[in-house]
Motif scaffolding. Structure first.
Motif, mmCIF file in Angstrom:
data_model
loop_
_atom_site.group_PDB
_atom_site.id
_atom_site.type_symbol
_atom_site.label_atom_id
_atom_site.label_comp_id
_atom_site.label_asym_id
_atom_site.label_seq_id
_atom_site.Cartn_x
_atom_site.Cartn_y
_atom_site.Cartn_z
ATOM 1 N N ALA A 50 12.263 -12.766 -10.312
ATOM 2 C CA ALA A 50 12.391 -13.928 -9.435
ATOM 3 C C ALA A 50 12.950 -13.533 -8.068
ATOM 4 O O ALA A 50 12.635 -14.171 -7.057
ATOM 5 C CB ALA A 50 13.288 -14.982 -10.086
ATOM 6 N N LEU A 51 13.774 -12.498 -8.045
ATOM 7 C CA LEU A 51 14.367 -12.041 -6.784
ATOM 8 C C LEU A 51 13.479 -11.031 -6.071
ATOM 9 O O LEU A 51 13.662 -10.768 -4.884
ATOM 10 C CB LEU A 51 15.743 -11.414 -7.054
ATOM 11 C CG LEU A 51 16.804 -12.323 -7.677
ATOM 12 C CD1 LEU A 51 18.114 -11.555 -7.847
ATOM 13 C CD2 LEU A 51 17.031 -13.565 -6.823
ATOM 14 N N GLY A 52 12.538 -10.444 -6.800
ATOM 15 C CA GLY A 52 11.668 -9.433 -6.200
ATOM 16 C C GLY A 52 12.359 -8.108 -5.988
ATOM 17 O O GLY A 52 12.122 -7.436 -4.985
ATOM 18 N N VAL A 53 13.230 -7.721 -6.935
ATOM 19 C CA VAL A 53 13.975 -6.470 -6.798
ATOM 20 C C VAL A 53 13.707 -5.568 -7.996
ATOM 21 O O VAL A 53 13.306 -6.035 -9.065
ATOM 22 C CB VAL A 53 15.499 -6.722 -6.662
ATOM 23 C CG1 VAL A 53 15.783 -7.604 -5.458
ATOM 24 C CG2 VAL A 53 16.066 -7.352 -7.930
ATOM 25 N N GLU A 54 13.956 -4.271 -7.803
ATOM 26 C CA GLU A 54 13.770 -3.301 -8.874
ATOM 27 C C GLU A 54 14.923 -3.376 -9.886
ATOM 28 O O GLU A 54 15.991 -3.925 -9.600
ATOM 29 C CB GLU A 54 13.693 -1.891 -8.289
ATOM 30 C CG GLU A 54 12.496 -1.658 -7.389
ATOM 31 C CD GLU A 54 11.188 -1.709 -8.150
ATOM 32 O OE1 GLU A 54 11.026 -0.923 -9.098
ATOM 33 O OE2 GLU A 54 10.341 -2.545 -7.810
ATOM 34 N N THR A 55 14.699 -2.769 -11.060
ATOM 35 C CA THR A 55 15.680 -2.817 -12.149
ATOM 36 C C THR A 55 17.046 -2.281 -11.719
ATOM 37 O O THR A 55 18.077 -2.931 -11.939
ATOM 38 C CB THR A 55 15.172 -2.013 -13.360
ATOM 39 O OG1 THR A 55 13.954 -2.596 -13.830
ATOM 40 C CG2 THR A 55 16.195 -2.017 -14.487
ATOM 41 N N GLY A 56 17.072 -1.092 -11.118
ATOM 42 C CA GLY A 56 18.340 -0.497 -10.725
ATOM 43 C C GLY A 56 19.089 -1.341 -9.714
ATOM 44 O O GLY A 56 20.311 -1.487 -9.793
ATOM 45 N N GLU A 61 0.817 -1.220 0.000
ATOM 46 C CA GLU A 61 0.000 0.000 0.000
ATOM 47 C C GLU A 61 0.848 1.267 0.000
ATOM 48 O O GLU A 61 0.306 2.371 -0.132
ATOM 49 C CB GLU A 61 -0.912 0.012 1.229
ATOM 50 C CG GLU A 61 -1.942 -1.104 1.237
ATOM 51 C CD GLU A 61 -2.852 -1.017 2.445
ATOM 52 O OE1 GLU A 61 -2.965 0.085 3.016
ATOM 53 O OE2 GLU A 61 -3.446 -2.045 2.812
ATOM 54 N N TYR A 62 2.169 1.102 0.140
ATOM 55 C CA TYR A 62 3.054 2.269 0.208
ATOM 56 C C TYR A 62 4.240 2.065 -0.748
ATOM 57 O O TYR A 62 5.347 1.749 -0.319
ATOM 58 C CB TYR A 62 3.568 2.468 1.630
ATOM 59 C CG TYR A 62 2.477 2.514 2.668
ATOM 60 C CD1 TYR A 62 1.680 3.648 2.818
ATOM 61 C CD2 TYR A 62 2.232 1.416 3.492
ATOM 62 C CE1 TYR A 62 0.669 3.689 3.785
ATOM 63 C CE2 TYR A 62 1.230 1.454 4.452
ATOM 64 C CZ TYR A 62 0.452 2.585 4.585
ATOM 65 O OH TYR A 62 -0.542 2.625 5.526
ATOM 66 N N PRO A 63 4.028 2.207 -2.052
ATOM 67 C CA PRO A 63 5.106 1.965 -3.031
ATOM 68 C C PRO A 63 6.350 2.802 -2.777
ATOM 69 O O PRO A 63 7.463 2.363 -3.103
ATOM 70 C CB PRO A 63 4.447 2.354 -4.366
ATOM 71 C CG PRO A 63 2.979 2.219 -4.130
ATOM 72 C CD PRO A 63 2.771 2.599 -2.700
ATOM 73 N N ASP A 64 6.181 4.006 -2.190
ATOM 74 C CA ASP A 64 7.354 4.837 -1.951
ATOM 75 C C ASP A 64 8.283 4.212 -0.915
ATOM 76 O O ASP A 64 9.493 4.449 -0.940
ATOM 77 C CB ASP A 64 6.941 6.236 -1.503
ATOM 78 C CG ASP A 64 6.068 6.222 -0.254
ATOM 79 O OD1 ASP A 64 5.161 5.368 -0.172
ATOM 80 O OD2 ASP A 64 6.301 7.053 0.644
ATOM 81 N N LEU A 65 7.749 3.374 -0.022
ATOM 82 C CA LEU A 65 8.609 2.685 0.947
ATOM 83 C C LEU A 65 9.439 1.615 0.256
ATOM 84 O O LEU A 65 10.609 1.420 0.577
ATOM 85 C CB LEU A 65 7.756 2.059 2.057
ATOM 86 C CG LEU A 65 7.040 3.017 3.006
ATOM 87 C CD1 LEU A 65 6.299 2.228 4.083
ATOM 88 C CD2 LEU A 65 8.017 3.994 3.639
ATOM 89 N N PHE A 66 8.828 0.912 -0.704
ATOM 90 C CA PHE A 66 9.577 -0.137 -1.402
ATOM 91 C C PHE A 66 10.704 0.439 -2.248
ATOM 92 O O PHE A 66 11.739 -0.195 -2.445
ATOM 93 C CB PHE A 66 8.649 -0.975 -2.288
ATOM 94 C CG PHE A 66 9.349 -2.161 -2.900
ATOM 95 C CD1 PHE A 66 9.668 -3.257 -2.124
ATOM 96 C CD2 PHE A 66 9.726 -2.153 -4.230
ATOM 97 C CE1 PHE A 66 10.340 -4.352 -2.676
ATOM 98 C CE2 PHE A 66 10.384 -3.228 -4.786
ATOM 99 C CZ PHE A 66 10.692 -4.336 -4.004
ATOM 100 N N THR A 67 10.513 1.650 -2.745
ATOM 101 C CA THR A 67 11.565 2.260 -3.561
ATOM 102 C C THR A 67 12.497 3.137 -2.721
ATOM 103 O O THR A 67 13.318 3.870 -3.279
ATOM 104 C CB THR A 67 10.941 3.110 -4.690
ATOM 105 O OG1 THR A 67 10.061 4.090 -4.114
ATOM 106 C CG2 THR A 67 10.151 2.238 -5.657
ATOM 107 N N SER A 68 12.401 3.056 -1.411
ATOM 108 C CA SER A 68 13.281 3.840 -0.545
ATOM 109 C C SER A 68 14.702 3.300 -0.602
ATOM 110 O O SER A 68 14.942 2.169 -1.034
ATOM 111 C CB SER A 68 12.775 3.807 0.896
ATOM 112 O OG SER A 68 12.802 2.480 1.399
ATOM 113 N N GLY A 69 15.645 4.094 -0.141
ATOM 114 C CA GLY A 69 17.053 3.736 -0.250
ATOM 115 C C GLY A 69 17.419 2.445 0.434
ATOM 116 O O GLY A 69 18.139 1.606 -0.135
#
Length: 207
Positions: free
Chosen positions: A108-114, A71-79
């Motif tokens: 498969a790892l559940g991580v962002e592109t960067g 519910e908080y996408p900005d937390l998942f993309t936090s540093g």
């Protein structure tokens, strides 16, 4: 009388919930980093089972972060979450490269592109250590093969010519890879020369 107190009470409740999720994700991210670092240690100790167990643990933690931060996408993309994803990717890619397995995909790892791109780039440092270990053990041909894999990864990542915010600062990672590869290529070249010299001396002694 305004309704400011009602609004602020509702917003405090919302922020209390978000802060609880943030603290949870922060704690899980630290656990991911710890499990990933320990997995790399097991890889270099030639303990694939121990490494696999720790990678599975890190994968489960990343899944928990996904679920809690839905519910908080900005937390998942936090540093701190991105750093955890990068460390997990580095460990998972190191395991794949050392064990001759296909590279794990970011989904498969559940991580962002960067995080995935930079994690793969940093795995080259661990692959260099593996190459040096193989040189010390006298397996020069395997060391040369792993160097070629590292070179292929470098050229693949160097093609990502996008703004730094999109790639998580990949340019710095690629620059660091270039330096590591140059040093590793020198180490492998010297080892191959020594191997050929020893083979020539053996042939000469046999004549």
């Amino acid at each position: 009388m305004t309704n400011v107190e009602e609004i602020c009470a509702r917003l405090r409740e919302r922020l209390d919930e978000k802060n609880a999720v943030r603290e949870y994700c922060f704690a899980r991210s630290r656990e991911v980093v710890r499990a990933s670092a320990n997995a790399i240690r097991h890889i270099h100790r030639q303990d694939p089972d121990g490494a696999t167990a720790l990678l599975d643990q890190a994968r489960g933690l990343m899944r928990d972060i996904h679920e809690r931060a839905a519910e908080y996408p900005d937390l998942f993309t936090s540093g701190y979450v991105q750093d955890a994803g990068k460390e997990f990717t580095e460990a998972a890619c190191t395991h794949a490269l050392v064990m001759d397995l296909p590279l794990p995909e970011p989904e498969a790892l559940g991580v962002e592109t960067g995080a995935w791109l930079n994690g793969l780039g940093e795995a080259i440092g661990e692959l260099r250590r593996h190459i040096l270990d193989r040189i010390r053990e006298g397996d020069i041909l395997l060391a040369e093969q792993k160097l070629q894999q590292a070179d292929d990864i470098f050229h693949a990542l160097a093609l990502f010519d996008y703004p730094e915010p999109l790639t998580g600062g990949l340019r710095r990672t690629v620059d660091a890879m270039r330096s590591l590869l140059e040093r590793t290529r020198g180490d492998v070249t010297n080892a191959l020369r020594q191997l050929r010299l020893e083979e020539a001396l053996r042939r000469h002694a046999g004549d």
